[in-house]
Design a protein around this motif. Sequence first.
Motif, PDB file in Angstrom:
ATOM      1  N   GLU A  78       0.834  -1.210   0.000  1.00 43.77           N
ATOM      2  CA  GLU A  78       0.000   0.000   0.000  1.00 43.77           C
ATOM      3  C   GLU A  78       0.865   1.254   0.000  1.00 43.77           C
ATOM      4  N   THR A  79       1.998   1.202   0.669  1.00 47.27           N
ATOM      5  CA  THR A  79       2.932   2.330   0.652  1.00 47.27           C
ATOM      6  C   THR A  79       3.413   2.592  -0.773  1.00 47.27           C
ATOM      7  N   ALA A  80       3.720   1.522  -1.507  1.00 45.94           N
ATOM      8  CA  ALA A  80       4.155   1.668  -2.898  1.00 45.94           C
ATOM      9  C   ALA A  80       3.064   2.288  -3.753  1.00 45.94           C
ATOM     10  N   VAL A  81       1.824   1.888  -3.537  1.00 48.21           N
ATOM     11  CA  VAL A  81       0.708   2.424  -4.317  1.00 48.21           C
ATOM     12  C   VAL A  81       0.494   3.904  -4.006  1.00 48.21           C
ATOM     13  N   VAL A  82       0.625   4.286  -2.742  1.00 47.23           N
ATOM     14  CA  VAL A  82       0.499   5.707  -2.374  1.00 47.23           C
ATOM     15  C   VAL A  82       1.610   6.507  -3.054  1.00 47.23           C
ATOM     16  N   ALA A  83       2.839   6.000  -3.007  1.00 45.91           N
ATOM     17  CA  ALA A  83       3.950   6.701  -3.661  1.00 45.91           C
ATOM     18  C   ALA A  83       3.688   6.851  -5.158  1.00 45.91           C
ATOM     19  N   ALA A  84       3.185   5.793  -5.787  1.00 48.08           N
ATOM     20  CA  ALA A  84       2.879   5.852  -7.222  1.00 48.08           C
ATOM     21  C   ALA A  84       1.787   6.877  -7.505  1.00 48.08           C
ATOM     22  N   ALA A  85       0.790   6.939  -6.643  1.00 48.83           N
ATOM     23  CA  ALA A  85      -0.293   7.909  -6.837  1.00 48.83           C
ATOM     24  C   ALA A  85       0.222   9.343  -6.742  1.00 48.83           C
ATOM     25  N   ILE A  86       1.140   9.582  -5.816  1.00 51.98           N
ATOM     26  CA  ILE A  86       1.697  10.930  -5.677  1.00 51.98           C
ATOM     27  C   ILE A  86       2.517  11.299  -6.912  1.00 51.98           C
ATOM     28  N   ARG A  87       3.317  10.371  -7.409  1.00 47.84           N
ATOM     29  CA  ARG A  87       4.103  10.660  -8.628  1.00 47.84           C
ATOM     30  C   ARG A  87       3.186  10.887  -9.821  1.00 47.84           C
ATOM     31  N   ALA A  88       2.172  10.056  -9.957  1.00 44.30           N
ATOM     32  CA  ALA A  88       1.227  10.218 -11.076  1.00 44.30           C
ATOM     33  C   ALA A  88       0.449  11.515 -10.925  1.00 44.30           C
ATOM     34  N   GLY A  89       0.059  11.827  -9.713  1.00 47.79           N
ATOM     35  CA  GLY A  89      -0.682  13.065  -9.464  1.00 47.79           C
ATOM     36  C   GLY A  89       0.123  14.294  -9.835  1.00 47.79           C
ATOM     37  N   GLY A  90       1.430  14.229  -9.598  1.00 42.34           N
ATOM     38  CA  GLY A  90       2.295  15.342  -9.984  1.00 42.34           C
ATOM     39  C   GLY A  90       2.282  15.559 -11.488  1.00 42.34           C
ATOM     40  N   ALA A  91       2.309  14.461 -12.238  1.00 41.68           N
ATOM     41  CA  ALA A  91       2.262  14.578 -13.695  1.00 41.68           C
ATOM     42  C   ALA A  91       0.932  15.179 -14.148  1.00 41.68           C
ATOM     43  N   ILE A  92      -0.144  14.729 -13.538  1.00 43.05           N
ATOM     44  CA  ILE A  92      -1.475  15.230 -13.916  1.00 43.05           C
ATOM     45  C   ILE A  92      -1.614  16.712 -13.595  1.00 43.05           C
ATOM     46  N   THR A  93      -1.236  17.105 -12.382  1.00 37.81           N
ATOM     47  CA  THR A  93      -1.407  18.525 -12.026  1.00 37.81           C
ATOM     48  C   THR A  93      -0.455  19.406 -12.818  1.00 37.81           C
ATOM     49  N   HIS A  94       0.742  18.919 -13.126  1.00 38.65           N
ATOM     50  CA  HIS A  94       1.649  19.728 -13.960  1.00 38.65           C
ATOM     51  C   HIS A  94       1.152  19.815 -15.395  1.00 38.65           C
ATOM     52  N   ALA A  95       0.358  18.867 -15.830  1.00 42.39           N
ATOM     53  CA  ALA A  95      -0.201  18.902 -17.186  1.00 42.39           C
ATOM     54  C   ALA A  95      -1.082  20.122 -17.390  1.00 42.39           C
ATOM     55  N   THR A  96      -1.624  20.663 -16.309  1.00 43.32           N
ATOM     56  CA  THR A  96      -2.485  21.849 -16.456  1.00 43.32           C
ATOM     57  C   THR A  96      -1.707  23.036 -17.035  1.00 43.32           C
ATOM     58  N   HIS A  97      -0.375  23.032 -16.898  1.00 45.28           N
ATOM     59  CA  HIS A  97       0.438  24.103 -17.469  1.00 45.28           C
ATOM     60  C   HIS A  97       0.395  24.124 -18.992  1.00 45.28           C
ATOM     61  N   MET A  98       0.034  22.989 -19.576  1.00 46.83           N
ATOM     62  CA  MET A  98      -0.033  22.930 -21.042  1.00 46.83           C
ATOM     63  C   MET A  98      -1.144  23.822 -21.590  1.00 46.83           C
ATOM     64  N   PHE A  99      -2.098  24.144 -20.753  1.00 44.41           N
ATOM     65  CA  PHE A  99      -3.265  24.868 -21.221  1.00 44.41           C
ATOM     66  C   PHE A  99      -3.228  26.338 -20.854  1.00 44.41           C
ATOM     67  N   ALA A 100      -2.053  26.804 -20.400  1.00 41.49           N
ATOM     68  CA  ALA A 100      -1.913  28.236 -20.083  1.00 41.49           C
ATOM     69  C   ALA A 100      -1.985  29.044 -21.372  1.00 41.49           C
TER      70      ALA A 100
END
Length: 101
Positions: A78-100
């Motif tokens: 579960e710790t690994a899955v949480v870490a993966a979610a945080i890394r994936a979440g970073g990619a998703i939230t940074h993707a919002t910069h593409m639409f500036a």
Amino acid sequence: MYDSKNLERLGQLDAGAPQGMDAFWAFDKAAFAEGAIDAKTKQLIALAVAMTTQCPYCLELHTQAARDAGASNEELSETAVVAAAIRAGGAITHATHMFAK
């Protein structure tokens, strides 16, 4: 580049920079001491951080420390899955910069 035998060279850092390394080891010991957060949870947090920073030394050391503190395979997973979610979440939230505009 990763070789767990490299950890045997930590003494060279201790000898070369004793004041700084003494401070580091004291800080590290204090950070992982039982407190408001128990030792096992602190090791699981360390593992999640190690997975996101992709430090193989930290993964090895903190996996063993987490197991020594009683972490189960399910908790490690579960710790690994949480870490993966945080890394994936970073990619998703940074993707919002593409639409500036």
